[in-house]
Design a protein around this motif. Sequence first.
Motif, PDB file in Angstrom:
ATOM      1  N   PRO A 114       0.792  -1.230   0.000  1.00 50.02           N
ATOM      2  CA  PRO A 114       0.000   0.000   0.000  1.00 50.02           C
ATOM      3  C   PRO A 114       0.824   1.280   0.000  1.00 50.02           C
ATOM      4  CG  PRO A 114       0.186  -0.790   2.227  1.00 50.02           C
ATOM      5  CD  PRO A 114       0.937  -1.777   1.358  1.00 50.02           C
ATOM      6  N   GLN A 115       2.157   1.153   0.122  1.00 45.60           N
ATOM      7  CA  GLN A 115       2.953   2.366   0.280  1.00 45.60           C
ATOM      8  C   GLN A 115       2.793   3.328  -0.886  1.00 45.60           C
ATOM      9  OE1 GLN A 115       4.118  -0.690   0.815  1.00 45.60           O
ATOM     10  NE2 GLN A 115       5.131  -0.778   2.813  1.00 45.60           N
ATOM     11  N   ALA A 116       2.789   2.786  -2.098  1.00 49.87           N
ATOM     12  CA  ALA A 116       2.661   3.655  -3.272  1.00 49.87           C
ATOM     13  C   ALA A 116       1.334   4.398  -3.255  1.00 49.87           C
ATOM     14  CB  ALA A 116       2.794   2.832  -4.553  1.00 49.87           C
ATOM     15  N   ARG A 117       0.270   3.729  -2.802  1.00 50.14           N
ATOM     16  CA  ARG A 117      -1.040   4.372  -2.769  1.00 50.14           C
ATOM     17  C   ARG A 117      -1.060   5.518  -1.749  1.00 50.14           C
ATOM     18  NH1 ARG A 117      -2.054  -1.099  -2.703  1.00 50.14           N
ATOM     19  NH2 ARG A 117      -2.845  -1.958  -4.648  1.00 50.14           N
ATOM     20  N   ILE A 118      -0.426   5.295  -0.609  1.00 47.34           N
ATOM     21  CA  ILE A 118      -0.368   6.346   0.406  1.00 47.34           C
ATOM     22  C   ILE A 118       0.350   7.565  -0.139  1.00 47.34           C
ATOM     23  CG2 ILE A 118       0.604   6.965   2.654  1.00 47.34           C
ATOM     24  CD1 ILE A 118       0.181   4.046   3.499  1.00 47.34           C
ATOM     25  N   VAL A 119       1.497   7.342  -0.772  1.00 46.15           N
ATOM     26  CA  VAL A 119       2.284   8.451  -1.310  1.00 46.15           C
ATOM     27  C   VAL A 119       1.507   9.183  -2.398  1.00 46.15           C
ATOM     28  CG1 VAL A 119       4.368   9.043  -2.598  1.00 46.15           C
ATOM     29  CG2 VAL A 119       4.494   7.422  -0.700  1.00 46.15           C
ATOM     30  N   PRO A 145      11.117  12.035  -8.883  1.00 46.30           N
ATOM     31  CA  PRO A 145      10.357  11.023  -8.133  1.00 46.30           C
ATOM     32  C   PRO A 145       9.487  10.177  -9.054  1.00 46.30           C
ATOM     33  CG  PRO A 145       9.395  13.204  -7.830  1.00 46.30           C
ATOM     34  CD  PRO A 145      10.655  13.404  -8.595  1.00 46.30           C
ATOM     35  N   GLU A 146       9.453   8.875  -8.788  1.00 48.22           N
ATOM     36  CA  GLU A 146       8.623   7.962  -9.588  1.00 48.22           C
ATOM     37  C   GLU A 146       8.372   6.704  -8.779  1.00 48.22           C
ATOM     38  OE1 GLU A 146       8.885   5.460 -13.773  1.00 48.22           O
ATOM     39  OE2 GLU A 146      10.195   7.189 -13.469  1.00 48.22           O
ATOM     40  N   LEU A 164       0.237  13.139  -2.451  1.00 52.34           N
ATOM     41  CA  LEU A 164       0.706  14.068  -3.486  1.00 52.34           C
ATOM     42  C   LEU A 164      -0.459  14.648  -4.284  1.00 52.34           C
ATOM     43  CD1 LEU A 164       3.872  12.184  -4.796  1.00 52.34           C
ATOM     44  CD2 LEU A 164       3.801  14.269  -3.415  1.00 52.34           C
ATOM     45  N   ARG A 165      -1.542  13.885  -4.424  1.00 45.51           N
ATOM     46  CA  ARG A 165      -2.708  14.379  -5.160  1.00 45.51           C
ATOM     47  C   ARG A 165      -3.625  15.238  -4.304  1.00 45.51           C
ATOM     48  NH1 ARG A 165      -3.122   8.908  -7.182  1.00 45.51           N
ATOM     49  NH2 ARG A 165      -4.745   8.572  -5.619  1.00 45.51           N
ATOM     50  N   HIS A 194      15.821   4.632  -5.919  1.00 47.75           N
ATOM     51  CA  HIS A 194      16.056   6.048  -5.630  1.00 47.75           C
ATOM     52  C   HIS A 194      14.862   6.899  -6.040  1.00 47.75           C
ATOM     53  CE1 HIS A 194      20.391   4.640  -6.057  1.00 47.75           C
ATOM     54  NE2 HIS A 194      20.308   5.061  -4.799  1.00 47.75           N
ATOM     55  N   ARG A 195      14.270   6.600  -7.176  1.00 45.03           N
ATOM     56  CA  ARG A 195      13.107   7.374  -7.637  1.00 45.03           C
ATOM     57  C   ARG A 195      11.923   7.186  -6.693  1.00 45.03           C
ATOM     58  NH1 ARG A 195      15.627   5.558 -12.386  1.00 45.03           N
ATOM     59  NH2 ARG A 195      16.210   7.275 -13.800  1.00 45.03           N
ATOM     60  N   ALA A 196      11.738   5.957  -6.236  1.00 44.47           N
ATOM     61  CA  ALA A 196      10.624   5.686  -5.313  1.00 44.47           C
ATOM     62  C   ALA A 196      10.848   6.390  -3.981  1.00 44.47           C
ATOM     63  CB  ALA A 196      10.479   4.181  -5.099  1.00 44.47           C
ATOM     64  N   ARG A 197      12.067   6.324  -3.456  1.00 41.33           N
ATOM     65  CA  ARG A 197      12.367   6.992  -2.194  1.00 41.33           C
ATOM     66  C   ARG A 197      12.230   8.503  -2.330  1.00 41.33           C
ATOM     67  NH1 ARG A 197      17.677   3.371  -0.465  1.00 41.33           N
ATOM     68  NH2 ARG A 197      16.509   1.501   0.164  1.00 41.33           N
ATOM     69  N   LEU A 198      12.584   9.027  -3.487  1.00 44.07           N
ATOM     70  CA  LEU A 198      12.432  10.460  -3.710  1.00 44.07           C
ATOM     71  C   LEU A 198      10.956  10.856  -3.684  1.00 44.07           C
ATOM     72  CD1 LEU A 198      14.039  13.062  -4.303  1.00 44.07           C
ATOM     73  CD2 LEU A 198      13.695  12.598  -6.744  1.00 44.07           C
ATOM     74  N   ALA A 199      10.086   9.997  -4.204  1.00 48.84           N
ATOM     75  CA  ALA A 199       8.649  10.271  -4.145  1.00 48.84           C
ATOM     76  C   ALA A 199       8.162  10.309  -2.699  1.00 48.84           C
ATOM     77  CB  ALA A 199       7.874   9.221  -4.948  1.00 48.84           C
ATOM     78  N   VAL A 200       8.705   9.431  -1.859  1.00 48.86           N
ATOM     79  CA  VAL A 200       8.352   9.451  -0.443  1.00 48.86           C
ATOM     80  C   VAL A 200       8.808  10.759   0.193  1.00 48.86           C
ATOM     81  CG1 VAL A 200       8.693   8.320   1.788  1.00 48.86           C
ATOM     82  CG2 VAL A 200       8.447   6.941  -0.280  1.00 48.86           C
ATOM     83  N   ALA A 201      10.024  11.194  -0.151  1.00 42.70           N
ATOM     84  CA  ALA A 201      10.521  12.468   0.372  1.00 42.70           C
ATOM     85  C   ALA A 201       9.642  13.627  -0.084  1.00 42.70           C
ATOM     86  CB  ALA A 201      11.965  12.684  -0.084  1.00 42.70           C
TER      87      ALA A 201
END
Length: 276
Positions: free
Chosen positions: A96-101, A180-181, A105-106, A247-254
Amino acid sequence: MTPADVSRTVLHTVRCAVEVDELRAAVPSRVTVRVPPRPDCGDYATNIALRLAKDSGRPAREVAEILRRRLAAEPGIARVDIAEPGFLNITLASAPQARIVRSLLRAEAPGEPPALPPLPPDLLARLGPDAARWSLLSPPGLDRDLLLVQRESNPLFRVRYAHARTAALLRNARDLGFGPELADDAAELADGAGPLFAALADHPRIAAARDAARLARHLERLAEAFLRWQADCPVLPLGEEKPSAVHRARLAVAEATGKVLADGLHQLGVTAPAHL
C-alpha cells in the motif's frame, strides 16, 4: 486499497458477521486501521476484535478468528493474521505504500485551518512569529528559548529541518537528472519505513481533526520518522552509482513527506523554508 478502503472493508466484514448471527454485537459506526510499526506485521492492523469482544461476551481471539476468515476472502487482501490478544494484521495483495504516497501528493491544500491562540505581543517580540506560535502549541514545561536554537533538541527546528531536507533532496535529484517515480508495488520502500508510513497514513485523519496542538505533535513525529528513514535508506545515489527505481521511489516518499510537513506548518501559521 487506501486506508479508508481497508477500514470500509473491515466494517463491511463486521456487519456481515452480525447479520448472519456469527457475532452478536452492535456494529460500530467506524473502524480504525493503522500502519504497523514493523513490516512483518502486515500492511494494516486493527483492534476491532478487541472492541467487539466486550460487547459480544466472547474472547477477543474467537472474535478475531471469525473476522479473519471473512476478511481473508475479500478482494485485494492477501492474508490476515491474528496477533495477541486479538489484533488483526492485514496484508494486502499489493503493497500500500505507493497508494499512500500518491494519495498525499494528489491531495488538495488543507481547508480551513485549526483555531490558533492569539500571540501575546511580549512573546512575539521575544521569539518571533514562528517560535512564538510553536511555543503556544507545545506541552507545558518546554523551555521557550530552546525554540530559537538550531539544534536537534529544538522540536520546531527538527520539523522545519526535515522539510528543508526534502526540498534539498528534490533539488539535488534534479541536478543528477532524475525525479520522483513510484512503481505500483513499491516493495523496495518497506524496509525500515514502518514508522514513516504510519505517520504519513495518519496525516489526513489528524489534519481533519483541526486540533492545532495535536497537529504539531504529529509533525514532530513525522519529521523524526523521516529523518531516521532517510539516514538509513539513501534517497540519492552514492558515488558513481546511477539513479535506480529505488532512488526514484524513495524520492517520491521524500516529496510526499515534504508536502505534508509544509501543509501542516502552514496550517499552524508557521513558515516552511526550503533552506535552513
